[in-house]
Motif scaffolding. Structure first.
Motif, PDB file in Angstrom:
ATOM      1  N   LYS A 261       0.846  -1.189   0.000  1.00 23.95           N
ATOM      2  CA  LYS A 261       0.000   0.000   0.000  1.00 23.95           C
ATOM      3  C   LYS A 261       0.881   1.237   0.000  1.00 23.95           C
ATOM      4  N   MET A 262       0.470   2.275  -0.692  1.00 22.87           N
ATOM      5  CA  MET A 262       1.150   3.573  -0.612  1.00 22.87           C
ATOM      6  C   MET A 262       0.194   4.494   0.131  1.00 22.87           C
ATOM      7  N   GLU A 263       0.560   4.844   1.335  1.00 22.73           N
ATOM      8  CA  GLU A 263      -0.322   5.710   2.120  1.00 22.73           C
ATOM      9  C   GLU A 263       0.466   6.869   2.708  1.00 22.73           C
ATOM     10  N   ASN A 264      -0.028   8.071   2.497  1.00 26.57           N
ATOM     11  CA  ASN A 264       0.650   9.289   2.980  1.00 26.57           C
ATOM     12  C   ASN A 264       2.128   9.278   2.596  1.00 26.57           C
ATOM     13  N   GLY A 265       2.397   8.888   1.377  1.00 25.76           N
ATOM     14  CA  GLY A 265       3.756   8.945   0.856  1.00 25.76           C
ATOM     15  C   GLY A 265       4.664   7.810   1.302  1.00 25.76           C
ATOM     16  N   SER A 266       4.146   6.892   2.111  1.00 24.94           N
ATOM     17  CA  SER A 266       5.049   5.802   2.514  1.00 24.94           C
ATOM     18  C   SER A 266       4.450   4.434   2.208  1.00 24.94           C
ATOM     19  N   LEU A 267       5.331   3.533   1.909  1.00 24.67           N
ATOM     20  CA  LEU A 267       4.948   2.193   1.470  1.00 24.67           C
ATOM     21  C   LEU A 267       4.852   1.255   2.677  1.00 24.67           C
ATOM     22  N   SER A 268       3.873   0.360   2.632  1.00 17.53           N
ATOM     23  CA  SER A 268       3.784  -0.679   3.664  1.00 17.53           C
ATOM     24  C   SER A 268       3.195  -1.908   3.011  1.00 17.53           C
ATOM     25  N   GLY A 269       3.075  -2.993   3.794  1.00 19.25           N
ATOM     26  CA  GLY A 269       2.440  -4.166   3.223  1.00 19.25           C
ATOM     27  C   GLY A 269       3.161  -5.444   3.560  1.00 19.25           C
ATOM     28  N   SER A 270       2.578  -6.554   3.156  1.00 22.29           N
ATOM     29  CA  SER A 270       3.062  -7.855   3.578  1.00 22.29           C
ATOM     30  C   SER A 270       4.454  -8.177   3.053  1.00 22.29           C
ATOM     31  N   VAL A 271       4.825  -7.608   1.907  1.00 18.92           N
ATOM     32  CA  VAL A 271       6.175  -7.897   1.395  1.00 18.92           C
ATOM     33  C   VAL A 271       7.101  -6.687   1.527  1.00 18.92           C
ATOM     34  N   PHE A 272       6.700  -5.723   2.373  1.00 17.36           N
ATOM     35  CA  PHE A 272       7.561  -4.552   2.550  1.00 17.36           C
ATOM     36  C   PHE A 272       8.911  -4.959   3.126  1.00 17.36           C
ATOM     37  N   LYS A 273       8.870  -5.717   4.189  1.00 20.06           N
ATOM     38  CA  LYS A 273      10.120  -6.056   4.870  1.00 20.06           C
ATOM     39  C   LYS A 273      11.020  -6.992   4.071  1.00 20.06           C
ATOM     40  N   PRO A 274      10.487  -8.048   3.523  1.00 21.33           N
ATOM     41  CA  PRO A 274      11.378  -9.009   2.817  1.00 21.33           C
ATOM     42  C   PRO A 274      12.086  -8.400   1.614  1.00 21.33           C
ATOM     43  N   LEU A 275      11.555  -7.329   1.051  1.00 22.43           N
ATOM     44  CA  LEU A 275      12.162  -6.795  -0.171  1.00 22.43           C
ATOM     45  C   LEU A 275      13.221  -5.759   0.167  1.00 22.43           C
ATOM     46  N   SER A 276      14.168  -5.618  -0.733  1.00 27.43           N
ATOM     47  CA  SER A 276      15.217  -4.618  -0.529  1.00 27.43           C
ATOM     48  C   SER A 276      14.670  -3.244  -0.898  1.00 27.43           C
ATOM     49  N   GLU A 277      15.358  -2.236  -0.453  1.00 32.86           N
ATOM     50  CA  GLU A 277      15.002  -0.852  -0.769  1.00 32.86           C
ATOM     51  C   GLU A 277      14.890  -0.668  -2.281  1.00 32.86           C
ATOM     52  N   ALA A 278      15.883  -1.212  -2.982  1.00 30.29           N
ATOM     53  CA  ALA A 278      15.917  -1.058  -4.453  1.00 30.29           C
ATOM     54  C   ALA A 278      14.718  -1.753  -5.090  1.00 30.29           C
ATOM     55  N   GLU A 279      14.380  -2.930  -4.589  1.00 32.43           N
ATOM     56  CA  GLU A 279      13.247  -3.673  -5.154  1.00 32.43           C
ATOM     57  C   GLU A 279      11.947  -2.904  -4.911  1.00 32.43           C
ATOM     58  N   ARG A 280      11.816  -2.351  -3.728  1.00 29.33           N
ATOM     59  CA  ARG A 280      10.604  -1.589  -3.422  1.00 29.33           C
ATOM     60  C   ARG A 280      10.471  -0.389  -4.358  1.00 29.33           C
ATOM     61  N   GLU A 281      11.593   0.293  -4.542  1.00 24.70           N
ATOM     62  CA  GLU A 281      11.564   1.464  -5.435  1.00 24.70           C
ATOM     63  C   GLU A 281      11.239   1.040  -6.864  1.00 24.70           C
ATOM     64  N   ALA A 282      11.798  -0.092  -7.248  1.00 25.44           N
ATOM     65  CA  ALA A 282      11.540  -0.576  -8.617  1.00 25.44           C
ATOM     66  C   ALA A 282      10.047  -0.866  -8.815  1.00 25.44           C
ATOM     67  N   ILE A 283       9.433  -1.447  -7.801  1.00 25.59           N
ATOM     68  CA  ILE A 283       8.001  -1.739  -7.916  1.00 25.59           C
ATOM     69  C   ILE A 283       7.202  -0.443  -8.038  1.00 25.59           C
ATOM     70  N   VAL A 284       7.498   0.503  -7.156  1.00 25.16           N
ATOM     71  CA  VAL A 284       6.772   1.781  -7.187  1.00 25.16           C
ATOM     72  C   VAL A 284       6.905   2.422  -8.562  1.00 25.16           C
ATOM     73  N   LYS A 285       8.087   2.354  -9.116  1.00 25.45           N
ATOM     74  CA  LYS A 285       8.325   2.979 -10.416  1.00 25.45           C
ATOM     75  C   LYS A 285       7.630   2.190 -11.538  1.00 25.45           C
TER      76      LYS A 285
END
Lengths: 585, 585
Positions: free
Chosen positions: B353-377
């Protein structure tokens, strides 16, 4: 290379045009270095000429190969007046073999080379015959016109079930076993009769359907196990309303297909009068030769044969044929005698001829001078006229004379072609006595309304109750039958009672239908028009198989797909049935 | 007194006219000395007012009585905006009771008072509901337009047999025992497939039929044992030719019934792409939310769950929904998790979920910063977006995501109404492996042509043979399926062989059809359009029984006529069958 024209569409107007055709090879002729191919498609046939440079490309081509040909339209050296496109030909510039064909097992140009059964086996080839394709297109056109006319008149086509409840009509039902409810069966509908009446109760007001109907009867040559009916029902009308719709429909169909203008209104003759004048309820009105009742002339006759007949409430009826005396020798008349004796149980056929101003014939001697003169006067006999006389019970005399009228009209070739004579026969009897079932049965069907003035006679004198049933007859064929229906539950129950159907039995078979009458049923009536018969009349054919795409034989067998056929035992097991009797093979 | 208008036809323009109406009493109200009756016919409802002098004549009148009323149209004191004729009323001057009615067992104004089974029992009364009458008239209109359009395009309607040979299609046949050939059976056609192909071989070139079809299947709620198909077949064309005809047909039908202009050409998507993007071959294109393949982003992931899936040739797919993050609580997401686990055997459902500018969710922790950014993009995530991710085998991941796409679109109410999105799905696989039968079976039917470039793979790689089958999908429903057929006997035999049908068995079942291919078969193809589905879409109903005049229950039982039903033993005797198993009653 895209198809630009149908083969049959080309004419003098296309000369010098580049065209592309696709079609089947109807004929191929080699003329030295030239090859001529008649190419056939749905629209017709056209000659394609392959010159020296092209001929090699069609060396392997045989009948029924499919070719795509491009070329230029040109005038022929010598026109072929037998072909619609006979003035022109296409000079091939490019050709492609679309598909090959083995030698066909039947001739496609005509139907003379083999039995009808064999042609039915290869129906998909027989249907390449232009005449059959034209009839299928005619049938389509009839349906299009019928639908557009009825739609414009406010009728709504509603599809009713094919998997239905057994209907209370005369013929045997085809049954369909249920897999979900083992031991129970659907019946294929003999007509949508009950459904269309329910649609009237439902307030649809004007319904039609070009509907498939099914009757498991021993087929006559003009029947098929399944057939199609232009089925019409309407509320709040009477005979005039129904007839007007059918007359409009017929006018539109005859004009739109064969270009014939029908009269605004068709003749109406009550059943009893029809029988008196024509000896049948399906008279061909394209010619006169009506039955004349001579009984009055012989009220005081001393000719014992006539005397006896009249004393036993019989009739003496006669037919007169102009210019026929010389066409029927003693031998010819003997054949007619056999015809009425064996076909109609008539005791005898008498005749008189007027030849060279003098009368002769089988009853010349027994009759008095005065009686002979009375006949000549009454029938307006002229030279070379033949008069046939039958003295018998009314039923025998009229039916035999009716059949003689048809037979002689054919033999004497007095039936005008391309003439269409419609006739409404009205006021049919409500009941007829079934010797077999020893009870009165409904002549039409038990939902037909009796005439209001005859309701009191339902039980006291059923024989003389007239109904509001009617037929439309064309050129001696029954084209449709119909009726104004009962719309009152009490009257419906009385009619069931009159035909010996107990309320218990009626309720069991169509209680839902009787119930429906309680909740506000409008007066209604309608017709079912035999589509195959209509197309047969329009196409001028006597063979019902000509107007059906995939017909069966007279014993309901499809020679092409070999249906009906055996099925796996497993299929029967899940239906909860087993075979107890097998047709010997 | 002849009917001058339909009840629903009157308006302000008829004021001061003398009119005569006939209809059913929809409602009756006594207001002191005045009586108001709402009179209903096929065209609508109109208020009739009976003043002091007339009221006595309608004292006995109750709902569903049929009245004929003459009177003068006048403006109402206060208009009723809910009625089409609400501005006017008819002041009765003469009235006749055409027929009486008992109290109806169901309410006719709406369908809220009783079970559907009870309404089906009294279908003839339920059909008085204006909404059902409108749908029957809509269905009629669809058929009229279809026929006129196809006729104008040169198609000929040909009726093919209902009493037919068992067809080689998937479902169970209804069987009809033969009386003349005891032990043999007809089958009711599942479609006119073989007949229409034979008509192409017969040279009819362009055929259609609005045809009754029959399948003895365990019914789902959108099926009936018999249904109707707008059946079309044409020669010498390809997919483009067929599609153009269907697109014209749909344009004419949508314009002519609900006034909607469709685009000239419909989108085409090959089957494989369709599955990739929507997880189904029946995608609803009224909204986006396509499946995104994220597998590429995780090629080097250290998240073990994704790693394992990718190592086993799985995929990682995602869906993004705008403004949905706040609509799915933990509990809501758990429900979705259950949905994909139980419905599709997916191992898990991940989310972000993207809420108030920040990402959360069930796979937030297992993923790397780069992977999270890649998904958002990659998914272009914005505030309040919800992303659902499934990592699994391609089959499970895509079908689960496809179902989630539909479910969330409904739950989030993002499907636009009154929008019609057509889609051709093409290039279906030719075969699918049947675990049950342990062989390859035809996905469409065995007469479908394989793509020319795949013919070489028929035996070596059947899984990857594409066919020339196509479906037309509208708003997520399959409206038709069809194909370009095989027109070459050798190829047809090869395809039979590929699905393990021996030539002996094929010959026994439809040898006549194989034979027909030898004699000059044109290239041909066609479609079968589900008429009920089409009318359902146009009428905006999800209940197939709304578009069928006399429908059955889901267990193929007609509540009204109680069909199927028992028959006399004598009837079975002449058919040479007996009942071995009875449904317990």
């Amino acid at each position: 290379m895209k198809r630009t024209h149908g083969c049959g569409e080309l004419s003098r107007g296309n000369v010098n045009e580049k065209v592309t055709l696709i079609g089947w090879v109807a004929k191929r002729r080699n003329l030295g270095s030239l090859v001529f191919i008649d190419l056939r498609d749905r629209s017709g046939i056209c000659q394609v000429t392959f010159d020296e440079t092209m001929a090699a490309k069609v060396q392997e081509v045989r009948s029924e190969f499919i070719l795509q040909v491009s070329g230029t339209v040109q005038m022929r050296g010598a026109a072929n007046p037998k072909m619609k496109t006979g003035e022109i030909e296409v000079l091939a510039e490019d050709v492609m073999i679309v598909n090959r064909a083995e030698t066909a097992p039947i001739t496609i140009a005509d139907d003379t080379d083999t039995s009808e059964d064999n042609r039915l086996k290869y129906r998909y080839l027989d249907l390449r015959r232009p005449v059959l394709q034209q009839i299928l297109m005619l049938r389509h056109k009839v349906c299009m016109i019928a639908r557009n006319t009825l739609d414009a008149e406010g009728f709504v086509e509603v599809e009713t079930p094919i998997l239905a409840r057994s209907t209370p009509e005369g013929a045997r039902d085809y049954l369909v076993p249920s897999r979900i409810y083992n031991g129970k069966f659907w019946a294929l509908p003999q007509s949508p009769q009950i459904y269309k009446q329910l649609l009237m109760i439902a307030g649809m007001e004007k319904y039609f359907q070009i509907a498939r109907c099914f009757r498991d009867e021993d087929l006559r040559s003009d029947r098929q196990p399944e057939f199609t009916q232009i089925d019409i029902e309407m509320s709040f009308g009477d005979e005039d309303t129904v007839f007007a719709v059918v007359e409009k429909l017929m006018r539109d169909i005859f004009k739109g297909t064969i270009g014939v203008d029908l009269e605004e209104h068709f003749v109406r003759i009550p059943y009893a009068e029809c029988i008196r004048r024509y000896g049948t309820d399906k008279p061909d009105l394209r010619y006169g030769n009506e039955i004349q009742d001579l009984s009055g002339l012989f009220r005081d006759t001393e000719f014992q044969v006539f005397r006896n007949v009249l004393d036993n409430n019989g009739v003496i009826g006669a037919l007169r044929f102009e210019n026929a005396a010389d066409k029927y020798s003693r031998k010819g008349l003997d054949k007619l005698q056999d015809f009425v004796k064996h076909g109609f149980k008539a005791k005898a056929l008498a005749y008189l001829k007027m030849e060279n101003g003098s009368l002769s014939g089988s009853v010349f001697k027994p009759l008095s001078e005065a009686e002979r003169e009375a006949i000549v006067k009454e029938l307006d006999m002229h030279d070379n006229d033949l008069v046939l006389i039958i003295a018998d019970t009314p039923k025998i005399a009229l039916s035999a004379l009716g059949a003689l009228r048809v037979r002689l009209a054919k033999e004497l070739d007095i039936i005008p072609q391309d003439v269409y004579k419609f006739l409404w026969v009205t006021d049919f009897p409500m009941f007829e006595y079934s010797e077999e079932e020893e009870r009165w049965v409904a002549c039409h069907h038990p939902f037909t309304a009796p005439k209001a003035e005859d309701v009191g006679k339902l039980f006291s004198d059923p024989e003389h109750v007239s109904s509001r049933a009617y037929d439309l007859v064309i050129n001696g064929y029954e084209l449709l039958s119909g009726s104004i229906r009962i719309h009152d539950q009490d009257l419906q129950e009385k009619v069931f009672e009159a035909i010996g159907l107990t309320m218990e039995s009626a309720r069991q078979r169509f209680g839902f239908f009787l119930d429906a009458f309680r909740y506000g049923t409008p007066p209604h009536g309608g017709v079912g028009i035999g589509l195959e018969r209509l197309v047969m009349v329009l196409a001028g054919t006597d063979n019902i198989r000509d107007v059906v795409a995939f017909p069966t034989t007279n014993s309901s067998f499809d020679m092409m797909s070999e249906a009906p056929n055996v099925v796996d035992k497993a299929q029967l097991d899940i239906l909860g049935i087993e075979i107890t009797k097998k047709d010997s093979e």
